[in-house]
Design an enzyme around this catalytic site. Structure first.
Site, PDB file in Angstrom:
ATOM      1  N   GLY A  43      11.417 -29.866  -1.960  1.00 21.84           N
ATOM      2  CA  GLY A  43      12.032 -31.049  -1.376  1.00 21.84           C
ATOM      3  C   GLY A  43      12.175 -30.822   0.118  1.00 21.84           C
ATOM      4  O   GLY A  43      11.291 -30.276   0.764  1.00 21.84           O
ATOM      5  N   CYS A  44      13.312 -31.178   0.665  1.00 22.65           N
ATOM      6  CA  CYS A  44      13.566 -31.028   2.095  1.00 22.65           C
ATOM      7  C   CYS A  44      13.491 -29.564   2.502  1.00 22.65           C
ATOM      8  O   CYS A  44      14.157 -28.709   1.923  1.00 22.65           O
ATOM      9  CB  CYS A  44      14.944 -31.593   2.431  1.00 22.65           C
ATOM     10  SG  CYS A  44      15.423 -31.332   4.135  1.00 22.65           S
TER      11      CYS A  44
END
Length: 188
Positions: free
Chosen positions: A17-18
């Site tokens: 993800g991030c």
């Protein structure tokens, strides 16, 4: 770092993800020498953050981890990977949606590929998650380092909203699970 020390280090690349969150988690582990935020797995050379955010370049936000296999094994890095995000959601982690936020392991050699595939299979077989794991396992290609302001983002911006309300609680939980593998205060 001496040349001899550098020759004994290995690379691993993960997307959970991030990348701000991924970098903060891996940076806390003893044996991780560096974790660099960047982009991999896409078609456009030298993508920018704004281009990757459109989801049209094919890149994933990921972290390239430089580690000492005498202090932390690839299997332990994989455990951190699978326990630090939801590997069952396709192209999504929480509020972050798009192919750039996919769960992905970019392997650097056949042994990493074998270990990643085995871990994914065993977790699925054991029913570790309610849904099947959708983590992509692909060969490492060109890693593009993200812009300077993304590097060590959490460490430099702990009070920023996303850091305080998303990364900090996730990092606290991660540190409880991996307390035996964390860097000492002197190493941080």
């Amino acid at each position: 770092m001496t040349t001899d020390q550098a020759e004994n280090l290995e690379k691993a690349t993960f997307g959970t993800g991030c990348f701000w969150c991924t970098e903060a988690l891996y940076e806390s582990l003893d044996g991780v020498i560096d974790a660099v935020s960047g982009y991999e797995g896409g078609q456009k050379p030298n993508p920018t953050y704004n281009e990757v955010c459109t989801g049209t370049t094919g890149h994933a936000e990921c972290v390239e981890v430089l580690y000492d296999p005498k202090k932390i094994t690839y299997q332990e890095l994989l455990e951190a990977f699978f326990r630090s995000h939801d590997p069952t959601t396709l192209n999504r982690q929480g509020a972050d949606v798009g192919t750039q936020y996919r769960s992905v392991i970019f392997y650097h050699n056949d042994e990493q590929k074998r270990l990643a595939e085995t871990a994914k299979l065993e977790l699925d077989k054991a029913g570790a998650y309610t849904n099947p794991i959708v983590t992509e396992i692909s060969p490492a290609e060109t890693f593009y380092t993200a812009e300077a302001y993304h590097q060590s983002y959490f460490a430099k911006n702990p009070n920023q909203g996303y850091c305080a309300f998303v990364i900090a609680p996730k990092l606290d939980k991660f540190k409880k699970v991996f307390k035996e593998k964390l860097k000492s205060a002197e190493q941080v």
